[in-house]
Design an enzyme around this catalytic site. Structure first.
Site, mmCIF file in Angstrom:
data_model
loop_
_atom_site.group_PDB
_atom_site.id
_atom_site.type_symbol
_atom_site.label_atom_id
_atom_site.label_comp_id
_atom_site.label_asym_id
_atom_site.label_seq_id
_atom_site.Cartn_x
_atom_site.Cartn_y
_atom_site.Cartn_z
ATOM 1 N N ASP A 11 101.887 -43.365 -58.989
ATOM 2 C CA ASP A 11 101.263 -44.569 -58.393
ATOM 3 C C ASP A 11 101.661 -45.803 -59.210
ATOM 4 O OD1 ASP A 11 99.756 -43.861 -60.670
ATOM 5 O OD2 ASP A 11 97.884 -44.638 -59.828
ATOM 6 N N ASP A 16 103.596 -45.479 -65.132
ATOM 7 C CA ASP A 16 104.319 -44.570 -64.221
ATOM 8 C C ASP A 16 105.795 -44.955 -64.171
ATOM 9 O OD1 ASP A 16 101.511 -45.322 -62.987
ATOM 10 O OD2 ASP A 16 101.922 -43.308 -62.245
ATOM 11 N N ASN A 41 96.733 -46.948 -58.672
ATOM 12 C CA ASN A 41 96.622 -48.225 -59.386
ATOM 13 C C ASN A 41 96.583 -49.407 -58.420
ATOM 14 O OD1 ASN A 41 96.640 -47.242 -62.071
ATOM 15 N ND2 ASN A 41 98.858 -46.933 -61.950
ATOM 16 N N THR A 126 101.415 -38.256 -61.935
ATOM 17 C CA THR A 126 100.956 -39.270 -62.897
ATOM 18 C C THR A 126 99.994 -40.258 -62.232
ATOM 19 O OG1 THR A 126 102.846 -40.708 -62.459
ATOM 20 C CG2 THR A 126 103.102 -39.103 -64.235
ATOM 21 N N PHE A 168 90.678 -42.587 -65.059
ATOM 22 C CA PHE A 168 90.974 -43.189 -63.757
ATOM 23 C C PHE A 168 91.566 -42.200 -62.734
ATOM 24 C CE2 PHE A 168 93.977 -45.395 -60.908
ATOM 25 C CZ PHE A 168 93.099 -46.237 -60.246
ATOM 26 N N ASN A 169 92.648 -41.497 -63.090
ATOM 27 C CA ASN A 169 93.325 -40.656 -62.090
ATOM 28 C C ASN A 169 92.392 -39.589 -61.520
ATOM 29 O OD1 ASN A 169 95.743 -41.990 -62.391
ATOM 30 N ND2 ASN A 169 96.608 -40.494 -63.825
ATOM 31 N N HIS A 242 100.416 -43.826 -71.133
ATOM 32 C CA HIS A 242 99.867 -42.551 -70.643
ATOM 33 C C HIS A 242 100.925 -41.673 -69.951
ATOM 34 C CE1 HIS A 242 95.855 -44.401 -71.031
ATOM 35 N NE2 HIS A 242 96.336 -45.439 -70.390
ATOM 36 N N ASP A 243 101.451 -42.191 -68.850
ATOM 37 C CA ASP A 243 102.191 -41.320 -67.924
ATOM 38 C C ASP A 243 103.510 -40.749 -68.472
ATOM 39 O OD1 ASP A 243 100.169 -41.639 -66.090
ATOM 40 O OD2 ASP A 243 101.154 -43.290 -65.031
#
Ligand code: BDR
Ligand code: CA
Length: 312
Positions: A11, A16, A41, A126, A168-169, A242-243
């Site tokens: 996303d 990402d 996102n 992700t 979040f995810n 993060h991703d």
């Protein structure tokens, strides 16, 4: 060894986008069969456009598919306040030449996994898990064809980033996360406990800036924007990437520490919706459905990222 076939479900999202770059720079190890976009996102129309922009920037001819625009049960939530209104603020938006494929992302995932000539495929989500869970629900025959699912999502000791309890995810589509985590295939989960260590400090971003290519410049632009929200929120020296941890794990698993444990998703309580209950100390006899990644060699990660971005 033949490169490992993967589908990246994302996303974008600045982080990402960097995950896509890292994978696109690694054709010896990873064969990207396709990129599937999901709402997260920012809305789907932007995540699929952003994924195609990253293909243009990296000069990669990869098929991009649009998937689910809404979570399975709950209303959509997005994160423009972090990523900006385009999802990839920090670089100028353009209309990409990479076309959007006609096929729906969920159909692409199912068809690819069931295709006879393809060896088992690794899924790399992700973003929210809506596309992956929908594919599993629609056609469970795909399950034996999934080698592994390497996911960015969840949190244990670190607490949530969107609510006190939830990352979040997972929060965006907890029902999808519940389906995926209980699908019976090998799952590696990279939560905030790990990703919050992967800080893009000024020095690390400066090293990427010295590479002097279009992808590195786009990375620096996006990280410079991404930076502002998290550094203030966490008083940290840089934003967590993060991703890209998911792709780094596929390239260099030795950089990570993992532990097999049960991870269960809260789907009932409004207060703790999307919480990942990680049974790190094995205090229940629930099945160990997840390899929970909890530590990483951060310098090793940034060395890998910088070395790969230099290839563009
Ligand atoms: C996750 O949420 C999104 O904001 C990022 O792209 C990442 O996938 C971190 O919680
Ligand atoms: Ca993401």
């Amino acid at each position: 060894m033949a490169p490992r076939p993967i589908i990246i479900d994302c996303d974008p999202g600045q982080d990402d986008a960097v995950a896509l770059f890292l994978a696109m720079a690694s054709p010896d190890e990873l064969e990207i069969l396709g990129i599937t976009a999901v709402a997260g996102n920012v809305p789907l129309a932007l995540t699929e456009r952003n994924a195609r922009m990253m293909c243009d920037l990296a000069n990669s001819q990869l098929p991009v598919f649009a998937g689910c625009a809404e979570p399975m049960v709950r209303d959509a939530i997005s994160a423009e306040y972090i990523h900006g209104e385009t999802g990839i603020n920090g670089i100028d938006v353009f209309e990409p030449k990479t076309p959007l494929q006609d096929e729906h992302a969920v159909d692409f995932i199912i068809d690819t996994l069931l295709s006879k000539d393809t060896v088992p495929v690794t899924l790399v989500p992700t973003g929210p898990l809506t596309n992956i869970a929908t594919a599993i629900e629609r056609n469970p025959a795909i399950l034996p064809h999934i080698e592994e699912i390497v996911i960015m999502g969840g949190a244990m000791r670190e607490g949530g980033n969107r609510t006190p309890s939830a990352e979040f995810n997972i929060l965006v589509d907890p029902h999808a996360a519940d389906i995926v985590l209980n699908c019976g295939r090998p799952i590696t989960l990279m939560g905030l406990d790990l990703t919050h260590k992967v800080l893009s400090t000024e020095e690390r971003v400066a090293r990427i800036g010295e590479l002097n290519n279009a992808v590195a410049d786009a990375t620096v632009g996006m990280l410079s924007f991404f930076h502002r929200y998290d550094t203030e929120k966490y008083s940290s020296q840089g934003t967590p990437l993060h991703d890209p941890c998911t792709v780094a794990y596929l390239l260099r698993p030795e950089l990570f520490k993992t532990k097999d444990c049960n991870v269960s998703i809260e789907t009932e309580s409004e207060l703790t919706m999307g919480h990942t209950a990680v049974d790190f100390w094995h205090v229940t006899d629930r099945p160990r459905n997840v390899s929970w990644a909890f530590d990483i060699d951060v310098d090793g990660f940034y060395d890998l990222l910088t070395e790969r971005l230099a290839r563009f």
